[in-house]
Design a protein around this motif. Sequence first.
Motif, short mmCIF file in Angstrom:
data_model
loop_
_atom_site.label_atom_id
_atom_site.label_comp_id
_atom_site.label_asym_id
_atom_site.label_seq_id
_atom_site.Cartn_x
_atom_site.Cartn_y
_atom_site.Cartn_z
N LEU A 91 0.81 -1.22 0.05
CA LEU A 91 0.19 0.17 0.26
C LEU A 91 0.93 1.60 0.34
N ASP A 92 1.24 2.04 -1.31
CA ASP A 92 1.79 2.83 -1.40
C ASP A 92 1.10 4.04 -0.37
N PRO A 93 2.11 5.02 -0.41
CA PRO A 93 1.25 6.30 0.69
C PRO A 93 0.25 7.01 -0.60
N ARG A 94 0.36 7.18 -1.51
CA ARG A 94 -0.23 7.75 -2.13
C ARG A 94 -2.31 7.12 -2.71
N MET A 95 -1.51 5.42 -2.38
CA MET A 95 -2.96 4.79 -2.84
C MET A 95 -3.78 4.78 -0.82
N ALA A 96 -2.68 4.56 0.29
CA ALA A 96 -3.09 4.95 1.07
C ALA A 96 -4.03 6.14 1.66
N ALA A 97 -3.64 7.34 0.71
CA ALA A 97 -4.08 8.92 1.14
C ALA A 97 -5.44 8.81 0.32
N ALA A 98 -5.89 7.73 -0.93
CA ALA A 98 -7.05 8.09 -1.38
C ALA A 98 -7.88 7.02 -0.53
N HIS A 99 -7.49 6.05 -0.43
CA HIS A 99 -8.28 5.02 1.13
C HIS A 99 -8.77 5.87 1.56
N ILE A 100 -7.70 6.23 2.46
CA ILE A 100 -8.60 6.98 3.89
C ILE A 100 -9.49 7.79 3.80
N LEU A 101 -8.79 9.38 2.36
CA LEU A 101 -10.16 9.86 2.06
C LEU A 101 -11.03 9.51 1.96
#
Length: 173
Positions: A91-101
């Motif tokens: 889970l790269d940071p950009r995808m983690a941020a998208a899922h958290i958002l």
Amino acid sequence: MSTPATSAPLRGVVVGALSVLVTAAAHDLGGAMLPSQSAAVALLAVCTGIGWMVSTVPSGKSRLVVALAAAQALGHLTLTVVDGHHHGPPLDPRMAAAHILAVGIGAVAVHGAERGIIAAARAMRRILPIVLAVAAVDTDTVRPARPVIRVDVPARLLDLSGHGTRGPPARLR
């Protein structure tokens, strides 16, 4: 704030449907590809199960956030396993941020929709009896007025004496 149990099935459907859409969108925005048909079906099954679980438990903001986070995590895992694509770290940071958002936006949307539908149902519960009372008509006492036709002088079209001007045209000379 806990909401009435009558809205639980609606909440479950909204959470399930929203989770499918938002998980796929967040996965795409996070740098992965859009899901294939088989991955979309698997994601739909996972999110339907989460929506069903949400509809069986009492509501609350924290439970809603947990359910949406679980939908994002299981959805991400499903899309990764079924499609077989690897996008670097799990889970790269950009995808983690998208899922958290997606969890945050989903929680606000579901909570707002649930509060809105409850407010609308309460308003209809107050308004509907008034509307029905006004619309009720007692058919035994209210009769439509009969039209009165009075002919004092025969109208030109009703003159059947034969002396009128109707008929074929006179011969031309």
